[in-house]
Enzyme design. Structure first.
Site, PDB file in Angstrom:
ATOM      1  N   HIS A  69      32.474  -0.498  -3.494  1.00 43.41           N
ATOM      2  CA  HIS A  69      31.330  -1.128  -2.827  1.00 43.41           C
ATOM      3  C   HIS A  69      30.327  -1.658  -3.831  1.00 43.41           C
ATOM      4  O   HIS A  69      30.346  -1.295  -5.010  1.00 43.41           O
ATOM      5  CB  HIS A  69      30.645  -0.115  -1.894  1.00 43.41           C
ATOM      6  CG  HIS A  69      30.210   1.143  -2.588  1.00 43.41           C
ATOM      7  ND1 HIS A  69      30.980   2.289  -2.584  1.00 43.41           N
ATOM      8  CD2 HIS A  69      29.120   1.432  -3.327  1.00 43.41           C
ATOM      9  CE1 HIS A  69      30.362   3.227  -3.277  1.00 43.41           C
ATOM     10  NE2 HIS A  69      29.226   2.734  -3.746  1.00 43.41           N
ATOM     11  N   THR A  70      29.432  -2.486  -3.331  1.00 37.25           N
ATOM     12  CA  THR A  70      28.298  -2.947  -4.123  1.00 37.25           C
ATOM     13  C   THR A  70      27.222  -3.471  -3.182  1.00 37.25           C
ATOM     14  O   THR A  70      27.456  -3.668  -1.990  1.00 37.25           O
ATOM     15  CB  THR A  70      28.710  -4.051  -5.120  1.00 37.25           C
ATOM     16  OG1 THR A  70      27.637  -4.282  -6.040  1.00 37.25           O
ATOM     17  CG2 THR A  70      29.037  -5.363  -4.414  1.00 37.25           C
TER      18      THR A  70
END
Lengths: 158, 97
Positions: A69-70
């Site tokens: 994720h980011t």
């Protein structure tokens, strides 16, 4: 929060062709791009951001599951995709096992609540062995979407 | 069994990196260690379990430990909460007592 709230159904991939960690990240982000989930100009920056996050510690959380994720301003709301690798990919997971199930999330900056609720929903469902096993055995996008819908309807998990 | 109430002080809550930190901190201890959030309970050695708590900033959790080094592991995990998991952020939750 439910899968339907953040998983882009057009970005779901049953049989990823990638065989390594950067490859599967790129393939999943390409799927999100193809589903109009991000701006094309932001693709490479988001790839690098997800890889950089992995360098802080793998999001391969064990049991063949990873949640790369980011945060990125390219998205106005939380978006995610699901991918399955039948053979599994070395994702440097905490338990050193290959990863077969990938849930990739991109959050807008300053929305930690939605990110946390998405992780909560994903992991609560995956604690159910039946859901986890069926998802790993999925051969088509329709199989995956059907399982996600059943999970959203409280047919798995606690 | 020893228990201690802990408040999630970091802004982002018990997300993936924090869960990994908690699980790794349990290594070397023999005791069973769990975190409770209402009816949900997580084995602190499982990142999957910890994420499933969905514990956001300000949440009160109950830390439980059973075993010969229960006091030590409670101390170790409490210390991580107290330093906000090294996340340098302002928090809306009250400071630790």
């Amino acid at each position: 929060m439910k899968f339907a709230d953040f998983i882009l159904s057009d970005a779901v991939r049953a049989e990823v062709s990638a065989t390594d960690k950067p490859g599967v990240i790129r393939e999943m982000l390409q799927a999100i791009l193809d589903a109009d989930g991000m701006k094309k100009a932001d693709y490479e920056g988001i790839v690098q951001a997800v890889i950089k996050r992995e360098e802080l510690g793998s999001t391969g959380i064990g049991r063949g599951i990873a949640v790369p994720h980011t945060k990125h301003p390219s998205v106005k709301r939380l978006v995610g995709c699901v991918a399955v690798s039948a053979d599994g990919i070395d994702f440097e997971a905490l338990d050193c096992e290959k990863v077969q199930l990938f849930f990739l999330l991109i959050s807008p900056p300053d929305a930690p609540g939605d990110h946390l609720r998405a992780l909560e929903h994903i992991t609560r469902q995956l604690k159910d062995d039946t859901f986890c096993r069926f998802l790993k055995q999925s051969k088509t996008k329709e199989d995956i979407l059907s399982l996600l819908e059943e999970a959203d309807n409280n047919m798995f998990g606690k | 069994m020893l228990t201690k109430e802990l408040v999630v002080l970091n802004r982002s809550g018990i997300h993936a990196r924090v869960s990994t930190m908690i699980a790794q901190r349990c290594r070397g201890f023999a005791s069973e260690v769990r975190l409770r959030h209402g009816n949900a309970v997580a084995d602190c050695r499982s990142v999957l379990d910890l994420l499933s708590l969905g514990a956001s900033n300000g949440t009160t959790l109950l830390l439980e430990a059973v075993g010969e080094d229960a006091a030590e592991v409670i101390e170790a995990i409490s210390a991580l909460f107290a330093i906000r998991f090294n996340e340098d952020e302002e928090s809306t939750a009250p400071p630790p007592k």
